[in-house]
Scaffold this motif. Structure first.
Motif, PDB file in Angstrom:
ATOM      1  N   ARG A 194       1.807   9.010  -6.552  1.00 43.23           N
ATOM      2  CA  ARG A 194       2.110  10.441  -6.471  1.00 43.23           C
ATOM      3  C   ARG A 194       3.176  10.851  -7.474  1.00 43.23           C
ATOM      4  O   ARG A 194       3.111  11.943  -8.057  1.00 43.23           O
ATOM      5  N   ASN A 195       4.174   9.977  -7.690  1.00 46.79           N
ATOM      6  CA  ASN A 195       5.275  10.331  -8.575  1.00 46.79           C
ATOM      7  C   ASN A 195       4.980  10.039 -10.044  1.00 46.79           C
ATOM      8  O   ASN A 195       5.401  10.797 -10.924  1.00 46.79           O
ATOM      9  N   LEU A 196       4.292   8.926 -10.314  1.00 47.76           N
ATOM     10  CA  LEU A 196       4.122   8.470 -11.691  1.00 47.76           C
ATOM     11  C   LEU A 196       2.762   8.815 -12.286  1.00 47.76           C
ATOM     12  O   LEU A 196       2.574   8.679 -13.491  1.00 47.76           O
ATOM     13  N   CYS A 197       1.811   9.236 -11.447  1.00 47.94           N
ATOM     14  CA  CYS A 197       0.481   9.634 -11.940  1.00 47.94           C
ATOM     15  C   CYS A 197       0.131  11.032 -11.440  1.00 47.94           C
ATOM     16  O   CYS A 197      -0.860  11.223 -10.718  1.00 47.94           O
ATOM     17  N   PRO A 198       0.901  12.050 -11.817  1.00 46.51           N
ATOM     18  CA  PRO A 198       0.667  13.394 -11.284  1.00 46.51           C
ATOM     19  C   PRO A 198      -0.433  14.163 -12.000  1.00 46.51           C
ATOM     20  O   PRO A 198      -0.730  15.291 -11.615  1.00 46.51           O
ATOM     21  N   ASP A 199      -1.027  13.597 -13.055  1.00 45.97           N
ATOM     22  CA  ASP A 199      -2.068  14.307 -13.794  1.00 45.97           C
ATOM     23  C   ASP A 199      -3.213  13.355 -14.115  1.00 45.97           C
ATOM     24  O   ASP A 199      -3.123  12.141 -13.950  1.00 45.97           O
ATOM     25  N   LYS A 200      -4.327  13.927 -14.585  1.00 45.83           N
ATOM     26  CA  LYS A 200      -5.531  13.129 -14.839  1.00 45.83           C
ATOM     27  C   LYS A 200      -5.306  12.078 -15.924  1.00 45.83           C
ATOM     28  O   LYS A 200      -5.866  10.981 -15.867  1.00 45.83           O
ATOM     29  N   THR A 201      -4.497  12.410 -16.911  1.00 45.83           N
ATOM     30  CA  THR A 201      -4.263  11.464 -18.002  1.00 45.83           C
ATOM     31  C   THR A 201      -3.632  10.180 -17.490  1.00 45.83           C
ATOM     32  O   THR A 201      -4.084   9.069 -17.798  1.00 45.83           O
ATOM     33  N   ARG A 202      -2.579  10.313 -16.679  1.00 45.42           N
ATOM     34  CA  ARG A 202      -1.889   9.121 -16.188  1.00 45.42           C
ATOM     35  C   ARG A 202      -2.686   8.397 -15.101  1.00 45.42           C
ATOM     36  O   ARG A 202      -2.570   7.178 -14.965  1.00 45.42           O
ATOM     37  N   VAL A 203      -3.512   9.119 -14.357  1.00 45.39           N
ATOM     38  CA  VAL A 203      -4.436   8.446 -13.439  1.00 45.39           C
ATOM     39  C   VAL A 203      -5.404   7.565 -14.233  1.00 45.39           C
ATOM     40  O   VAL A 203      -5.691   6.418 -13.855  1.00 45.39           O
ATOM     41  N   GLY A 204      -5.891   8.091 -15.355  1.00 45.11           N
ATOM     42  CA  GLY A 204      -6.783   7.311 -16.210  1.00 45.11           C
ATOM     43  C   GLY A 204      -6.099   6.075 -16.774  1.00 45.11           C
ATOM     44  O   GLY A 204      -6.700   4.993 -16.855  1.00 45.11           O
ATOM     45  N   ILE A 205      -4.831   6.205 -17.160  1.00 48.79           N
ATOM     46  CA  ILE A 205      -4.081   5.047 -17.660  1.00 48.79           C
ATOM     47  C   ILE A 205      -3.933   3.992 -16.567  1.00 48.79           C
ATOM     48  O   ILE A 205      -4.074   2.788 -16.815  1.00 48.79           O
ATOM     49  N   ALA A 206      -3.662   4.443 -15.329  1.00 49.70           N
ATOM     50  CA  ALA A 206      -3.530   3.506 -14.211  1.00 49.70           C
ATOM     51  C   ALA A 206      -4.838   2.765 -13.965  1.00 49.70           C
ATOM     52  O   ALA A 206      -4.846   1.539 -13.750  1.00 49.70           O
ATOM     53  N   LEU A 207      -5.959   3.475 -13.992  1.00 47.90           N
ATOM     54  CA  LEU A 207      -7.262   2.835 -13.790  1.00 47.90           C
ATOM     55  C   LEU A 207      -7.565   1.845 -14.920  1.00 47.90           C
ATOM     56  O   LEU A 207      -8.114   0.760 -14.677  1.00 47.90           O
ATOM     57  N   ALA A 208      -7.208   2.207 -16.130  1.00 51.72           N
ATOM     58  CA  ALA A 208      -7.413   1.293 -17.253  1.00 51.72           C
ATOM     59  C   ALA A 208      -6.573   0.033 -17.085  1.00 51.72           C
ATOM     60  O   ALA A 208      -7.011  -1.078 -17.424  1.00 51.72           O
ATOM     61  N   ALA A 209      -5.372   0.189 -16.537  1.00 51.56           N
ATOM     62  CA  ALA A 209      -4.511  -0.975 -16.298  1.00 51.56           C
ATOM     63  C   ALA A 209      -5.139  -1.921 -15.278  1.00 51.56           C
ATOM     64  O   ALA A 209      -5.060  -3.148 -15.420  1.00 51.56           O
ATOM     65  N   VAL A 210      -5.765  -1.356 -14.235  1.00 58.93           N
ATOM     66  CA  VAL A 210      -6.464  -2.187 -13.259  1.00 58.93           C
ATOM     67  C   VAL A 210      -7.548  -3.002 -13.956  1.00 58.93           C
ATOM     68  O   VAL A 210      -7.694  -4.218 -13.720  1.00 58.93           O
ATOM     69  N   PHE A 211      -8.311  -2.366 -14.822  1.00 59.70           N
ATOM     70  CA  PHE A 211      -9.384  -3.045 -15.555  1.00 59.70           C
ATOM     71  C   PHE A 211      -8.823  -4.187 -16.407  1.00 59.70           C
ATOM     72  O   PHE A 211      -9.371  -5.294 -16.430  1.00 59.70           O
ATOM     73  N   VAL A 212      -7.700  -3.932 -17.108  1.00 62.05           N
ATOM     74  CA  VAL A 212      -7.099  -4.964 -17.961  1.00 62.05           C
ATOM     75  C   VAL A 212      -6.647  -6.156 -17.133  1.00 62.05           C
ATOM     76  O   VAL A 212      -6.887  -7.314 -17.490  1.00 62.05           O
ATOM     77  N   ALA A 235       0.830  -1.208   0.000  1.00 57.30           N
ATOM     78  CA  ALA A 235       0.000   0.000   0.000  1.00 57.30           C
ATOM     79  C   ALA A 235       0.863   1.255   0.000  1.00 57.30           C
ATOM     80  O   ALA A 235       0.575   2.237  -0.709  1.00 57.30           O
ATOM     81  N   HIS A 236       1.940   1.225   0.783  1.00 57.10           N
ATOM     82  CA  HIS A 236       2.862   2.358   0.823  1.00 57.10           C
ATOM     83  C   HIS A 236       3.529   2.562  -0.537  1.00 57.10           C
ATOM     84  O   HIS A 236       3.700   3.702  -1.004  1.00 57.10           O
ATOM     85  N   ALA A 237       3.889   1.459  -1.193  1.00 55.33           N
ATOM     86  CA  ALA A 237       4.510   1.551  -2.519  1.00 55.33           C
ATOM     87  C   ALA A 237       3.534   2.123  -3.538  1.00 55.33           C
ATOM     88  O   ALA A 237       3.896   2.975  -4.358  1.00 55.33           O
ATOM     89  N   VAL A 238       2.269   1.653  -3.505  1.00 57.67           N
ATOM     90  CA  VAL A 238       1.256   2.166  -4.426  1.00 57.67           C
ATOM     91  C   VAL A 238       1.059   3.661  -4.208  1.00 57.67           C
ATOM     92  O   VAL A 238       0.983   4.450  -5.166  1.00 57.67           O
ATOM     93  N   TRP A 239       0.965   4.059  -2.958  1.00 56.12           N
ATOM     94  CA  TRP A 239       0.762   5.471  -2.620  1.00 56.12           C
ATOM     95  C   TRP A 239       1.908   6.339  -3.147  1.00 56.12           C
ATOM     96  O   TRP A 239       1.687   7.361  -3.809  1.00 56.12           O
ATOM     97  N   GLY A 240       3.148   5.926  -2.869  1.00 59.11           N
ATOM     98  CA  GLY A 240       4.296   6.712  -3.304  1.00 59.11           C
ATOM     99  C   GLY A 240       4.445   6.744  -4.810  1.00 59.11           C
ATOM    100  O   GLY A 240       4.714   7.799  -5.404  1.00 59.11           O
ATOM    101  N   MET A 241       4.244   5.593  -5.457  1.00 55.71           N
ATOM    102  CA  MET A 241       4.388   5.546  -6.910  1.00 55.71           C
ATOM    103  C   MET A 241       3.287   6.327  -7.604  1.00 55.71           C
ATOM    104  O   MET A 241       3.526   6.971  -8.634  1.00 55.71           O
TER     105      MET A 241
END
Length: 397
Positions: free
Chosen positions: A138-156, A130-136
């Motif tokens: 913040r660093n790797l999904c700093p905008d809405k576009t990359r948050v959307g990519i992360a959510l799409a990855a969860v779906f896949v 959980a700590h790793a997910v939280w830190g990553m």
């Protein structure tokens, strides 16, 4: 002093410097990079601050264990191929030995105290991931576009289980990054990196990497050791971000295949947080438990197989990196792939980590405590592991 004596002295220097780090570098890959900077930029002055930053950027760009790749490259820069080998060996061996011993001991542990420790190690894996997910995030999904990519990855990953789903998520994330993440501003690297690797050697390394990645799955059915080599090589080759990101890949290879149980997997993952050095040494623990393999032989095979692809890629890219890192399309692709990694790790936080460890309110409180100790009080991971393991004993009594 002759040139040979000088080289031998540098190889020895590399070995002892990295052995000290292998015995003391707690806290995961980000912390390791801080230890390296202190040891080799500030104290020993092997390279400049800007050169070190460029090297870290390169290793974070590639699949594989980023901190171990940085160490390998530092050894290569300082003392050639033998220096690279000694840097990896010295940094990796201490934690690998401890985890193999834990694998042998965990098989014979019995009684409420021992089972409580094992259960606590499973719970602490929830807090660590959980700590790793939280830190990553913040660093790797700093905008809405990359948050959307992360959510799409969860779906896949949810829709396509196993390694195929994870690979598909990374590939689709890279494609999305290529299309959507080109406009992110990045600083242009200013200082070239110089390593004793020719373009010919780099090309051979890249061909060998691709050959093994394609050939091992075809040979896996012919012998048990080839199946093990394939599973761990593929895991090491497809990990973008290193460290905790290898968890879902390894779980798919060794738990879903039935080689080891989910309890054994999570207990070892929790123990891996309490030792210094690279988290990829978790592979040695898994290799020691594999059926049909001699414990030590299995540990050595798994350990080598998971590290080799990242090092082959690093050696392959080094001669071309100064030109390639200025290619904006490559940077955009990696932004999308890194965002997908966050989604993959988030999915792994739920299954198998959460579902296997959090079986009641006491485990939830224990995991939340571990998360807060890491994020708010900022205790080192090894100390949190000890605290939560003791909490597991209290629950079991």
């Amino acid at each position: 002093m002759s040139e040979k004596q000088h080289l031998n002295g540098r190889v020895s220097e590399v070995f002892w410097a990295f052995l000290a780090l292998g015995l003391t570098s707690f806290g995961g890959p980000v912390a390791h990079l801080g230890y390296f900077r202190t040891a080799f930029v500030e104290r020993r002055r092997w390279l400049s601050e800007s050169a070190y930053a460029d090297l870290v950027a390169l290793c974070q760009f590639l699949p594989g264990p980023a901190s171990s790749q940085v160490g390998f490259a530092l050894g290569l820069m300082r003392a050639g191929p033998w220096g690279a080998a000694m840097a990896w060996l010295a940094f990796t061996l201490p934690s690998a030995i401890v985890l193999v011993l834990f694998a042998f001991g965990a098989a014979v542990l019995d009684g409420p105290i021992a089972s409580g420790i094992i259960h606590g190690l499973k719970v602490v894996a929830v807090a660590i991931v959980a700590h790793a997910v939280w830190g990553m995030a913040r660093n790797l999904c700093p905008d809405k576009t990359r948050v959307g990519i992360a959510l799409a990855a969860v779906f896949v990953v949810v829709m396509v289980s196993g390694p195929l789903g994870q690979v598909a998520a990374i590939v689709l994330g890279g494609i999305a990054g290529l299309a959507l993440c080109r406009m992110v501003a990045t600083a242009t690297p200013s200082e070239p990196l110089h390593f004793p690797v020719s373009r010919r050697a780099g090309t051979i390394a890249l061909v060998l990497f691709a050959t093994l990645l394609g050939l091992l799955p075809l040979l896996a059915g012919s012998a048990a050791w080839l199946a093990v080599a394939d599973a761990f090589y593929r895991s090491g080759a497809l990990v973008f971000g290193g460290g905790h990101v290898v968890l879902p890949l390894l779980e798919a290879e060794v738990v879903q295949s039935g080689w080891i149980t989910a309890d054994e997997f999570l207990a070892g993952y929790g123990a891996a947080q309490a030792v210094p050095g690279p988290l990829f040494t978790f592979a040695a623990y898994l290799g020691a438990l594999l059926p049909g393999m001699n414990g030590v032989v299995g540990a050595l095979l798994a350990l080598l197989a998971i590290f080799i692809p990242g090092f082959l890629l690093l050696v392959g890219v080094l001669p071309f990196w100064n030109h390639f890192r200025r290619w904006q399309s490559a940077q955009a692709l990696m932004r999308g792939a890194n965002a997908a990694v966050v989604g993959i790790l988030g999915a792994a936080l739920y299954q198998p980590v959460w579902t296997s460890a959090i079986i009641g309110p006491y485990e939830f409180v224990l995991a939340l405590t571990g998360f807060l100790l890491l994020t708010v009080w900022k205790l080192p991971a090894w100390m949190v592991v000890i605290v939560i393991a003791l909490g597991g004993v209290v629950i079991a009594m």
